[in-house]
Design a protein around this motif. Structure first.
Motif, PDB file in Angstrom:
ATOM      1  N   UNK A 120       0.837  -1.203   0.000  1.00 59.72           N
ATOM      2  CA  UNK A 120       0.000   0.000   0.000  1.00 59.72           C
ATOM      3  C   UNK A 120       0.872   1.253   0.000  1.00 59.72           C
ATOM      4  N   UNK A 121       1.918   1.227   0.805  1.00 58.40           N
ATOM      5  CA  UNK A 121       2.827   2.364   0.831  1.00 58.40           C
ATOM      6  C   UNK A 121       3.530   2.521  -0.522  1.00 58.40           C
ATOM      7  N   UNK A 122       3.864   1.385  -1.159  1.00 63.82           N
ATOM      8  CA  UNK A 122       4.504   1.447  -2.471  1.00 63.82           C
ATOM      9  C   UNK A 122       3.558   2.040  -3.517  1.00 63.82           C
ATOM     10  N   UNK A 123       2.286   1.719  -3.414  1.00 66.60           N
ATOM     11  CA  UNK A 123       1.299   2.299  -4.342  1.00 66.60           C
ATOM     12  C   UNK A 123       1.227   3.807  -4.144  1.00 66.60           C
ATOM     13  N   UNK A 139     -10.152  13.928 -10.360  1.00 68.49           N
ATOM     14  CA  UNK A 139     -10.617  12.782 -11.139  1.00 68.49           C
ATOM     15  C   UNK A 139     -10.327  11.477 -10.396  1.00 68.49           C
ATOM     16  N   UNK A 140     -11.334  10.609 -10.240  1.00 68.55           N
ATOM     17  CA  UNK A 140     -11.076   9.324  -9.597  1.00 68.55           C
ATOM     18  C   UNK A 140     -10.414   8.342 -10.569  1.00 68.55           C
ATOM     19  N   UNK A 141      -9.482   7.559 -10.062  1.00 70.25           N
ATOM     20  CA  UNK A 141      -8.797   6.538 -10.839  1.00 70.25           C
ATOM     21  C   UNK A 141      -8.783   5.243 -10.037  1.00 70.25           C
ATOM     22  N   UNK A 142      -8.546   4.157 -10.736  1.00 67.97           N
ATOM     23  CA  UNK A 142      -8.423   2.849 -10.081  1.00 67.97           C
ATOM     24  C   UNK A 142      -7.000   2.339 -10.263  1.00 67.97           C
ATOM     25  N   UNK A 143      -6.417   1.842  -9.182  1.00 65.23           N
ATOM     26  CA  UNK A 143      -5.093   1.230  -9.229  1.00 65.23           C
ATOM     27  C   UNK A 143      -5.264  -0.279  -9.104  1.00 65.23           C
ATOM     28  N   UNK A 144      -4.744  -1.017 -10.095  1.00 67.46           N
ATOM     29  CA  UNK A 144      -4.681  -2.472  -9.968  1.00 67.46           C
ATOM     30  C   UNK A 144      -3.364  -2.841  -9.303  1.00 67.46           C
ATOM     31  N   UNK A 145      -3.449  -3.647  -8.247  1.00 63.78           N
ATOM     32  CA  UNK A 145      -2.278  -4.172  -7.553  1.00 63.78           C
ATOM     33  C   UNK A 145      -2.173  -5.656  -7.887  1.00 63.78           C
ATOM     34  N   UNK A 146      -1.215  -6.008  -8.721  1.00 58.15           N
ATOM     35  CA  UNK A 146      -1.026  -7.399  -9.152  1.00 58.15           C
ATOM     36  C   UNK A 146       0.398  -7.818  -8.803  1.00 58.15           C
ATOM     37  N   UNK A 147       0.603  -8.417  -7.638  1.00 61.50           N
ATOM     38  CA  UNK A 147       1.962  -8.791  -7.227  1.00 61.50           C
ATOM     39  C   UNK A 147       2.666  -9.603  -8.313  1.00 61.50           C
ATOM     40  N   UNK A 148       3.820  -9.157  -8.781  1.00 60.63           N
ATOM     41  CA  UNK A 148       4.469  -9.809  -9.930  1.00 60.63           C
ATOM     42  C   UNK A 148       4.765 -11.288  -9.730  1.00 60.63           C
ATOM     43  N   UNK A 149       5.011 -11.692  -8.483  1.00 59.31           N
ATOM     44  CA  UNK A 149       5.303 -13.101  -8.232  1.00 59.31           C
ATOM     45  C   UNK A 149       4.038 -13.960  -8.318  1.00 59.31           C
ATOM     46  N   UNK A 175       3.509   0.129 -13.964  1.00 56.45           N
ATOM     47  CA  UNK A 175       4.833  -0.155 -13.423  1.00 56.45           C
ATOM     48  C   UNK A 175       4.948  -1.675 -13.330  1.00 56.45           C
ATOM     49  N   UNK A 176       5.522  -2.272 -14.372  1.00 60.81           N
ATOM     50  CA  UNK A 176       5.528  -3.723 -14.491  1.00 60.81           C
ATOM     51  C   UNK A 176       6.315  -4.394 -13.366  1.00 60.81           C
ATOM     52  N   UNK A 177       7.429  -3.804 -12.962  1.00 66.03           N
ATOM     53  CA  UNK A 177       8.267  -4.449 -11.950  1.00 66.03           C
ATOM     54  C   UNK A 177       7.551  -4.592 -10.615  1.00 66.03           C
ATOM     55  N   UNK A 178       6.704  -3.613 -10.292  1.00 69.27           N
ATOM     56  CA  UNK A 178       5.962  -3.684  -9.033  1.00 69.27           C
ATOM     57  C   UNK A 178       4.563  -4.270  -9.210  1.00 69.27           C
ATOM     58  N   UNK A 179       4.084  -4.327 -10.445  1.00 69.82           N
ATOM     59  CA  UNK A 179       2.748  -4.872 -10.687  1.00 69.82           C
ATOM     60  C   UNK A 179       1.638  -3.879 -10.426  1.00 69.82           C
TER      61      UNK A 179
END
Length: 331
Positions: free
Chosen positions: A5-8, A44-54, A82-86
């Motif tokens: 969450x902090x990384x996001x 403006x509202x946005x959505x963040x997808x959090x997809x752990x790369x592992x 940000x592909x590395x973080x997902x």
């Protein structure tokens, strides 16, 4: 996962050149993905997808979003990733699912829009390089019923005759899928993945598992939904209305309409066998108990076809005499 969450937050702050961006989780799904809502500097509202790369690969989502957007369909636009973080920053399609809005009055309009979008998706979306919904995958999906619902969840001791019966049923349903015209398949085109958002409707989400497969698969997902049920005659009327549009759009020849009802019915059996197994796996493997409540409807869809197709009588006997009582005993 406070670190993620902090990384996001840090990622969004860097994107927007702000500090202390607030985020709030809005949903998770049957995978390891989670979704958060964040408000940009301009409100403006946005959505963040959090997809752990592992655990999850964002690549297919990005690929399919481009294909569907190019076809003119309403999918959440990707504005940063940000592909590395997902992490993916997505257009916000709102919170209102089709499931929440569907009723007898709204259904003709909402399903009309969803069926039109389905035809567009199948006729206009590039399928170059997509995986095939081939026999091994179709069979693997149905094996989830035997492995996860019957064995892992209900501890049923199936005999040789029952195993042979399932083998033959799975073979027949696989052949039915493979003989159909093969098109772009979303794989989860149903009321929880269609959004009532700003036009054009519907907003389409959760498309990252797309493949090339049977023309009736997404239609079955939509009309024989695991989360909402309509009278069989109404479902068949909608299905044949879709068949007319499919012919007009060049997705299949007019002669295929004679086979279409059987294709649709048996494709439904394949999907519902698969989904019953997936729901059991989500509970047993992933600890997501909420899906257990949806298994009875999925099984009802299978039993509903018994009068039309003699080939599934032994399967329906197993469901009536062993699976359903086992589910009731486990409550």
């Amino acid at each position: 996962m406070p670190q993620r969450i902090e990384a996001i937050r840090n990622w969004l702050d860097a994107q927007w050149k702000t500090q202390g961006t607030d985020i709030a989780q809005v949903s998770g799904d049957a995978s390891f993905r989670r979704y958060f809502r964040a408000v940009g500097p301009d409100g403006t509202p946005w959505v963040v997808m959090d997809a752990p790369p592992e655990k999850e690969d964002c690549g297919p989502f990005i690929d399919i979003e481009k294909r569907l957007s190019a076809a003119g369909l309403h999918v959440p636009r990707i504005v940063a990733h940000e592909a590395e973080q997902g992490f993916l920053l997505l257009e916000d399609l709102g919170d209102v699912q089709y499931l929440e809005e569907l009723n007898e009055e709204s259904a003709p309009r909402l399903y009309g829009e969803a069926l039109s979008a389905l035809v567009t998706m199948q006729a206009s979306t590039s399928t170059d390089g997509l995986p095939l919904y081939e026999a091994n995958l179709l069979r693997f999906e149905m094996e989830l019923f035997r492995d996860w619902l019957c064995r892992e969840h209900l501890d049923l001791k199936l005999g040789e005759q029952e195993h042979d019966m399932l083998d033959e049923a799975f073979h027949q349903l696989t052949m039915n899928a493979l003989e159909q015209p093969q098109v772009f398949v979303h794989r989860d085109y149903h009321s929880r993945n269609l959004m009532v958002s700003h036009p054009p409707l519907p907003g389409i989400i959760d498309f990252q598992d797309a493949v090339v497969g049977p023309i009736t698969y997404d239609l079955v997902s939509l009309l024989k939904d695991a989360y909402i049920r309509w009278p069989l005659q109404q479902v068949d009327d909608w299905a044949m209305g879709y068949a007319e549009m499919a012919v007009q759009s060049g997705l299949m020849p007019a002669s295929d309409k004679e086979k279409f009802q059987r294709w649709f019915d048996l494709m439904g059996l394949q999907r519902h066998i698969k989904v019953a197994g997936i729901f059991a796996r989500l509970y047993r493997r992933d600890g997501k108990a909420g899906y257990l409540d949806d298994i009875p409807l999925v099984l009802d869809y299978i039993l509903e076809m018994e009068p039309k197709y003699e080939m599934i009588e032994p399967l329906c006997k197993l469901i009536r005499e062993d699976v359903i009582p086992g589910l009731q005993a486990a409550d």
